[in-house]
Design a protein around this motif. Structure first.
Motif, PDB file in Angstrom:
ATOM      1  N   ASP A  69       0.845  -1.192   0.000  1.00 41.59           N
ATOM      2  CA  ASP A  69       0.000   0.000   0.000  1.00 41.59           C
ATOM      3  C   ASP A  69       0.883   1.245   0.000  1.00 41.59           C
ATOM      4  O   ASP A  69       2.049   1.189   0.419  1.00 41.59           O
ATOM      5  CB  ASP A  69      -0.904  -0.007   1.227  1.00 41.59           C
ATOM      6  N   TYR A  70       0.315   2.367  -0.458  1.00 39.72           N
ATOM      7  CA  TYR A  70       1.122   3.591  -0.450  1.00 39.72           C
ATOM      8  C   TYR A  70       1.505   3.992   0.968  1.00 39.72           C
ATOM      9  O   TYR A  70       2.559   4.606   1.186  1.00 39.72           O
ATOM     10  CB  TYR A  70       0.407   4.730  -1.185  1.00 39.72           C
ATOM     11  N   ILE A 111      -4.943   5.766  -7.470  1.00 42.46           N
ATOM     12  CA  ILE A 111      -4.160   5.031  -6.473  1.00 42.46           C
ATOM     13  C   ILE A 111      -2.959   4.332  -7.106  1.00 42.46           C
ATOM     14  O   ILE A 111      -1.826   4.431  -6.621  1.00 42.46           O
ATOM     15  CB  ILE A 111      -5.032   3.983  -5.751  1.00 42.46           C
ATOM     16  N   GLU A 112      -3.201   3.618  -8.216  1.00 42.92           N
ATOM     17  CA  GLU A 112      -2.115   2.850  -8.813  1.00 42.92           C
ATOM     18  C   GLU A 112      -1.016   3.745  -9.364  1.00 42.92           C
ATOM     19  O   GLU A 112       0.173   3.396  -9.306  1.00 42.92           O
ATOM     20  CB  GLU A 112      -2.650   1.921  -9.912  1.00 42.92           C
ATOM     21  N   VAL A 156      -2.142  -1.881  -8.553  1.00 43.85           N
ATOM     22  CA  VAL A 156      -1.087  -1.350  -9.414  1.00 43.85           C
ATOM     23  C   VAL A 156      -1.654  -1.282 -10.827  1.00 43.85           C
ATOM     24  O   VAL A 156      -2.670  -1.903 -11.129  1.00 43.85           O
ATOM     25  CB  VAL A 156       0.196  -2.221  -9.386  1.00 43.85           C
ATOM     26  N   SER A 157      -0.999  -0.527 -11.680  1.00 46.69           N
ATOM     27  CA  SER A 157      -1.536  -0.362 -13.024  1.00 46.69           C
ATOM     28  C   SER A 157      -1.387  -1.651 -13.834  1.00 46.69           C
ATOM     29  O   SER A 157      -0.479  -2.462 -13.592  1.00 46.69           O
ATOM     30  CB  SER A 157      -0.837   0.787 -13.750  1.00 46.69           C
ATOM     31  N   LEU A 158      -2.286  -1.804 -14.781  1.00 41.56           N
ATOM     32  CA  LEU A 158      -2.224  -2.962 -15.681  1.00 41.56           C
ATOM     33  C   LEU A 158      -0.889  -2.984 -16.411  1.00 41.56           C
ATOM     34  O   LEU A 158      -0.304  -4.055 -16.629  1.00 41.56           O
ATOM     35  CB  LEU A 158      -3.384  -2.888 -16.678  1.00 41.56           C
ATOM     36  N   VAL A 163      -6.378   9.052  -4.599  1.00 36.11           N
ATOM     37  CA  VAL A 163      -5.963   9.103  -3.199  1.00 36.11           C
ATOM     38  C   VAL A 163      -6.867  10.058  -2.428  1.00 36.11           C
ATOM     39  O   VAL A 163      -7.248   9.789  -1.283  1.00 36.11           O
ATOM     40  CB  VAL A 163      -4.490   9.528  -3.085  1.00 36.11           C
ATOM     41  N   ARG A 164      -7.225  11.174  -3.046  1.00 31.55           N
ATOM     42  CA  ARG A 164      -8.127  12.127  -2.396  1.00 31.55           C
ATOM     43  C   ARG A 164      -9.433  11.433  -1.968  1.00 31.55           C
ATOM     44  O   ARG A 164      -9.891  11.596  -0.827  1.00 31.55           O
ATOM     45  CB  ARG A 164      -8.462  13.274  -3.351  1.00 31.55           C
TER      46      ARG A 164
END
Length: 292
Positions: free
Chosen positions: A66-67, A116-117, A187-189, A227-228
Protein backbone atom coordinates in the motif's frame (compact mmCIF):
# COMPACT_ATOMS: atom_id res chain seq x y z
CA UNK A 1 4.06 9.53 -21.77
CA UNK A 2 4.39 13.24 -21.05
CA UNK A 3 7.85 14.60 -21.75
CA UNK A 4 9.66 16.78 -19.24
CA UNK A 5 10.52 20.07 -20.94
CA UNK A 6 12.98 22.83 -20.12
CA UNK A 7 10.01 24.89 -18.94
CA UNK A 8 9.11 22.19 -16.40
CA UNK A 9 12.71 22.09 -15.15
CA UNK A 10 12.95 25.87 -14.81
CA UNK A 11 9.67 25.95 -12.91
CA UNK A 12 10.94 23.28 -10.53
CA UNK A 13 14.13 25.28 -9.97
CA UNK A 14 12.09 28.36 -9.08
CA UNK A 15 10.17 26.33 -6.51
CA UNK A 16 13.49 24.97 -5.23
CA UNK A 17 14.79 28.48 -4.55
CA UNK A 18 11.58 29.23 -2.65
CA UNK A 19 12.04 26.09 -0.54
CA UNK A 20 15.50 27.07 0.70
CA UNK A 21 14.33 29.40 3.53
CA UNK A 22 11.92 26.69 4.69
CA UNK A 23 14.74 24.28 5.55
CA UNK A 24 15.83 26.19 8.67
CA UNK A 25 12.35 25.63 10.12
CA UNK A 26 12.46 21.84 9.75
CA UNK A 27 12.99 20.12 13.09
CA UNK A 28 12.08 16.46 12.53
CA UNK A 29 13.90 15.39 9.37
CA UNK A 30 16.22 12.39 9.65
CA UNK A 31 19.24 12.54 7.33
CA UNK A 32 20.67 9.08 8.04
CA UNK A 33 20.17 8.23 4.40
CA UNK A 34 20.27 4.91 2.56
CA UNK A 35 22.29 5.19 -0.65
CA UNK A 36 22.27 2.49 -3.31
CA UNK A 37 25.86 1.80 -4.36
CA UNK A 38 24.74 0.65 -7.81
CA UNK A 39 21.85 1.80 -9.96
CA UNK A 40 22.21 -0.98 -12.52
CA UNK A 41 18.89 -1.91 -14.15
CA UNK A 42 19.89 -5.57 -14.50
CA UNK A 43 16.83 -7.66 -13.64
CA UNK A 44 18.37 -9.68 -10.80
CA UNK A 45 19.98 -6.57 -9.28
CA UNK A 46 16.73 -4.61 -9.31
CA UNK A 47 14.84 -7.55 -7.81
CA UNK A 48 17.35 -7.87 -4.95
CA UNK A 49 17.05 -4.17 -4.14
CA UNK A 50 13.25 -4.33 -4.22
CA UNK A 51 13.22 -7.47 -2.08
CA UNK A 52 15.48 -5.85 0.52
CA UNK A 53 13.39 -2.67 0.63
CA UNK A 54 10.17 -4.67 1.08
CA UNK A 55 11.82 -6.57 3.92
CA UNK A 56 12.95 -3.29 5.52
CA UNK A 57 9.36 -2.03 5.29
CA UNK A 58 8.04 -5.24 6.86
CA UNK A 59 6.04 -6.25 3.77
CA UNK A 60 6.32 -9.81 2.43
CA UNK A 61 7.20 -10.41 -1.20
CA UNK A 62 3.70 -11.56 -2.19
CA UNK A 63 1.70 -9.04 -0.15
CA UNK A 64 -0.11 -5.97 -1.42
CA UNK A 65 2.18 -2.96 -1.00
CA UNK A 66 0.00 0.00 0.00
CA UNK A 67 1.12 3.59 -0.45
CA UNK A 68 1.02 3.97 3.34
CA UNK A 69 3.78 1.34 3.58
CA UNK A 70 6.14 3.63 1.67
CA UNK A 71 5.57 6.84 3.63
CA UNK A 72 8.01 6.28 6.49
CA UNK A 73 10.90 5.57 4.11
CA UNK A 74 10.92 9.18 2.90
CA UNK A 75 11.39 10.97 6.22
CA UNK A 76 13.86 8.30 7.34
CA UNK A 77 16.03 9.15 4.34
CA UNK A 78 16.10 12.93 4.42
CA UNK A 79 13.12 13.44 2.11
CA UNK A 80 10.06 15.54 2.85
CA UNK A 81 6.69 14.61 1.36
CA UNK A 82 4.55 17.50 0.15
CA UNK A 83 1.01 16.23 -0.58
CA UNK A 84 -0.75 18.52 -3.06
CA UNK A 85 -4.16 18.72 -4.74
CA UNK A 86 -3.37 19.55 -8.36
CA UNK A 87 -6.44 18.02 -10.02
CA UNK A 88 -6.93 14.87 -12.08
CA UNK A 89 -6.31 16.39 -15.51
CA UNK A 90 -4.32 19.04 -17.35
CA UNK A 91 -1.23 18.75 -15.16
CA UNK A 92 2.18 17.53 -16.23
CA UNK A 93 3.19 16.57 -12.73
CA UNK A 94 1.78 13.78 -10.64
CA UNK A 95 5.06 13.91 -8.74
CA UNK A 96 7.87 16.42 -8.49
CA UNK A 97 11.30 15.75 -6.97
CA UNK A 98 13.42 18.69 -5.85
CA UNK A 99 16.83 18.09 -4.28
CA UNK A 100 18.53 21.00 -2.52
CA UNK A 101 22.16 19.82 -2.61
CA UNK A 102 23.63 22.45 -0.29
CA UNK A 103 21.03 21.72 2.39
CA UNK A 104 20.98 17.96 1.61
CA UNK A 105 17.17 17.96 1.75
CA UNK A 106 14.78 16.48 -0.79
CA UNK A 107 11.20 17.65 -1.30
CA UNK A 108 8.84 15.21 -3.01
CA UNK A 109 5.53 16.66 -4.19
CA UNK A 110 2.82 14.02 -4.70
CA UNK A 111 -0.55 14.74 -6.30
CA UNK A 112 -3.39 13.32 -4.21
CA UNK A 113 -5.71 13.67 -7.20
CA UNK A 114 -3.84 10.87 -8.98
CA UNK A 115 -5.30 7.38 -9.24
CA UNK A 116 -4.16 5.03 -6.47
CA UNK A 117 -2.12 2.85 -8.81
CA UNK A 118 -0.38 5.86 -10.38
CA UNK A 119 0.24 7.43 -6.99
CA UNK A 120 1.91 4.26 -5.72
CA UNK A 121 4.11 4.04 -8.79
CA UNK A 122 5.26 7.65 -8.48
CA UNK A 123 5.89 7.24 -4.77
CA UNK A 124 8.12 4.23 -5.44
CA UNK A 125 9.73 6.02 -8.39
CA UNK A 126 10.57 9.06 -6.25
CA UNK A 127 11.83 6.86 -3.43
CA UNK A 128 14.31 5.35 -5.90
CA UNK A 129 15.55 8.87 -6.62
CA UNK A 130 16.01 9.44 -2.89
CA UNK A 131 18.21 6.34 -2.77
CA UNK A 132 20.26 7.49 -5.81
CA UNK A 133 20.83 11.26 -5.36
CA UNK A 134 23.85 11.31 -7.70
CA UNK A 135 21.57 10.33 -10.60
CA UNK A 136 18.87 12.96 -10.04
CA UNK A 137 18.02 14.68 -13.31
CA UNK A 138 19.84 12.08 -15.42
CA UNK A 139 18.28 9.67 -17.91
CA UNK A 140 19.86 6.67 -16.22
CA UNK A 141 18.31 7.82 -12.95
CA UNK A 142 14.85 7.84 -14.54
CA UNK A 143 15.36 4.38 -16.05
CA UNK A 144 16.46 3.02 -12.69
CA UNK A 145 13.58 4.66 -10.83
CA UNK A 146 11.04 3.17 -13.23
CA UNK A 147 12.59 -0.29 -12.93
CA UNK A 148 12.75 -0.11 -9.13
CA UNK A 149 9.15 1.09 -8.84
CA UNK A 150 7.85 -1.76 -10.97
CA UNK A 151 9.86 -4.36 -9.05
CA UNK A 152 8.88 -3.23 -5.54
CA UNK A 153 5.19 -2.87 -6.42
CA UNK A 154 4.94 -6.17 -8.31
CA UNK A 155 7.70 -8.54 -7.28
CA UNK A 156 9.20 -11.46 -9.15
CA UNK A 157 7.11 -13.83 -6.97
CA UNK A 158 3.93 -12.11 -8.10
CA UNK A 159 5.15 -11.96 -11.71
CA UNK A 160 5.93 -15.69 -11.65
CA UNK A 161 2.42 -16.52 -10.45
CA UNK A 162 0.83 -14.56 -13.31
CA UNK A 163 3.33 -16.01 -15.79
CA UNK A 164 2.24 -19.53 -14.84
CA UNK A 165 -1.41 -18.59 -15.31
CA UNK A 166 -0.65 -17.16 -18.75
CA UNK A 167 1.68 -19.87 -20.00
CA UNK A 168 0.34 -21.27 -23.26
CA UNK A 169 -2.95 -19.39 -22.90
CA UNK A 170 -4.81 -17.09 -25.29
CA UNK A 171 -4.50 -13.33 -25.38
CA UNK A 172 -7.91 -12.93 -23.76
CA UNK A 173 -6.99 -15.30 -20.94
CA UNK A 174 -3.70 -13.46 -20.35
CA UNK A 175 -5.37 -10.04 -20.24
CA UNK A 176 -7.87 -11.35 -17.68
CA UNK A 177 -5.05 -12.72 -15.51
CA UNK A 178 -3.10 -9.48 -15.75
CA UNK A 179 -6.16 -7.39 -14.87
CA UNK A 180 -7.06 -9.58 -11.89
CA UNK A 181 -3.54 -9.18 -10.47
CA UNK A 182 -3.54 -5.43 -11.13
CA UNK A 183 -6.86 -5.02 -9.31
CA UNK A 184 -5.79 -7.14 -6.34
CA UNK A 185 -2.50 -5.31 -5.82
CA UNK A 186 -3.76 -1.84 -6.80
CA UNK A 187 -1.09 -1.35 -9.41
CA UNK A 188 -1.54 -0.36 -13.02
CA UNK A 189 -2.22 -2.96 -15.68
CA UNK A 190 0.90 -1.75 -17.47
CA UNK A 191 3.05 -2.38 -14.39
CA UNK A 192 1.84 -5.99 -14.17
CA UNK A 193 2.31 -6.45 -17.93
CA UNK A 194 5.85 -5.04 -17.76
CA UNK A 195 6.92 -7.07 -14.74
CA UNK A 196 5.57 -10.35 -16.12
CA UNK A 197 7.31 -9.74 -19.43
CA UNK A 198 10.55 -8.88 -17.62
CA UNK A 199 10.27 -12.14 -15.66
CA UNK A 200 9.63 -14.11 -18.87
CA UNK A 201 12.60 -12.51 -20.62
CA UNK A 202 14.87 -13.29 -17.66
CA UNK A 203 13.86 -16.95 -17.88
CA UNK A 204 14.12 -17.25 -21.65
CA UNK A 205 10.41 -17.21 -22.45
CA UNK A 206 8.61 -15.41 -25.25
CA UNK A 207 6.78 -12.17 -24.39
CA UNK A 208 3.12 -12.29 -23.45
CA UNK A 209 0.76 -12.59 -26.46
CA UNK A 210 -0.46 -9.04 -25.77
CA UNK A 211 0.96 -5.82 -27.20
CA UNK A 212 1.68 -2.68 -25.22
CA UNK A 213 -0.82 -0.57 -27.17
CA UNK A 214 -3.66 -2.91 -26.22
CA UNK A 215 -2.65 -2.77 -22.54
CA UNK A 216 -2.68 1.04 -22.55
CA UNK A 217 -6.09 1.13 -24.29
CA UNK A 218 -7.60 -1.19 -21.71
CA UNK A 219 -6.05 0.66 -18.81
CA UNK A 220 -7.14 4.08 -20.06
CA UNK A 221 -10.67 2.95 -20.85
CA UNK A 222 -11.66 2.88 -17.19
CA UNK A 223 -11.45 5.15 -14.19
CA UNK A 224 -9.84 4.47 -10.86
CA UNK A 225 -10.11 5.66 -7.29
CA UNK A 226 -7.92 8.62 -6.41
CA UNK A 227 -5.96 9.10 -3.20
CA UNK A 228 -8.13 12.13 -2.40
CA UNK A 229 -11.25 9.93 -2.57
CA UNK A 230 -9.60 7.19 -0.51
CA UNK A 231 -8.88 9.70 2.26
CA UNK A 232 -11.91 12.02 2.22
CA UNK A 233 -14.54 10.26 0.14
CA UNK A 234 -16.64 12.54 -2.03
CA UNK A 235 -16.26 15.59 0.21
CA UNK A 236 -13.95 18.43 -0.72
CA UNK A 237 -11.45 18.70 2.14
CA UNK A 238 -11.19 22.00 3.96
CA UNK A 239 -7.72 23.57 4.25
CA UNK A 240 -7.63 22.36 7.84
CA UNK A 241 -8.40 18.76 6.91
CA UNK A 242 -5.84 18.91 4.12
CA UNK A 243 -3.10 20.22 6.42
CA UNK A 244 -4.01 17.69 9.12
CA UNK A 245 -3.83 14.80 6.62
CA UNK A 246 -0.40 15.93 5.47
CA UNK A 247 0.77 15.66 9.04
CA UNK A 248 -1.15 12.62 10.28
CA UNK A 249 -1.24 10.39 7.18
CA UNK A 250 1.88 11.43 5.28
CA UNK A 251 4.02 12.13 8.36
CA UNK A 252 5.10 15.38 6.75
CA UNK A 253 6.43 18.34 8.77
CA UNK A 254 6.09 20.54 5.68
CA UNK A 255 3.15 22.61 6.90
CA UNK A 256 4.63 22.90 10.40
CA UNK A 257 7.74 24.42 8.84
CA UNK A 258 5.63 26.60 6.54
CA UNK A 259 3.66 27.88 9.54
CA UNK A 260 6.88 28.83 11.35
CA UNK A 261 8.17 30.61 8.25
CA UNK A 262 4.94 32.56 7.79
CA UNK A 263 4.73 33.50 11.47
CA UNK A 264 8.30 34.82 11.27
CA UNK A 265 7.15 37.26 8.59
CA UNK A 266 9.28 35.77 5.80
CA UNK A 267 6.38 34.91 3.50
CA UNK A 268 2.79 35.72 2.64
CA UNK A 269 -0.03 34.48 0.46
CA UNK A 270 2.11 34.85 -2.68
CA UNK A 271 4.79 32.63 -1.17
CA UNK A 272 2.25 29.92 -0.32
CA UNK A 273 0.81 30.13 -3.84
CA UNK A 274 4.18 29.74 -5.51
CA UNK A 275 5.76 27.14 -3.25
CA UNK A 276 2.69 24.86 -3.55
CA UNK A 277 1.94 25.85 -7.17
CA UNK A 278 -1.75 26.45 -6.44
CA UNK A 279 -4.38 29.08 -7.15
CA UNK A 280 -4.44 32.35 -5.22
CA UNK A 281 -7.80 31.47 -3.67
CA UNK A 282 -6.41 28.19 -2.30
CA UNK A 283 -3.28 29.98 -1.13
CA UNK A 284 -5.35 32.53 0.79
CA UNK A 285 -7.28 29.74 2.53
CA UNK A 286 -4.17 27.75 3.47
CA UNK A 287 -2.36 30.90 4.63
CA UNK A 288 -5.30 31.75 6.90
CA UNK A 289 -5.37 28.19 8.28
CA UNK A 290 -1.68 28.30 9.14
CA UNK A 291 -1.54 31.80 10.63
CA UNK A 292 -4.81 32.06 12.59
Amino acid sequence: ATKTTLEHIEKAKRIGYLLEPLVSHLTTLDVDQTIFRSADTDYDHIQRLAENRRAALGVSQDAVLDYTNLISAFGANGALLVPVLWGETNRHENALHILLPDENVTFVYLNLDARIEDFKFWMAHELAHVFTPALCGKDEGEDFADAFAGAILFTKELAEAVHLKCHGKSQQHCIAALQKAADKHEVSLFTVFSQVNAYRKRHGCEPLPVDQTTIHKIRNSGSGETVRTRIWGKQIPSPGLYVDASRAIFQSPFFDALRLLLMSGQGGVGYVQQVLDISKADAVAIHATLTN
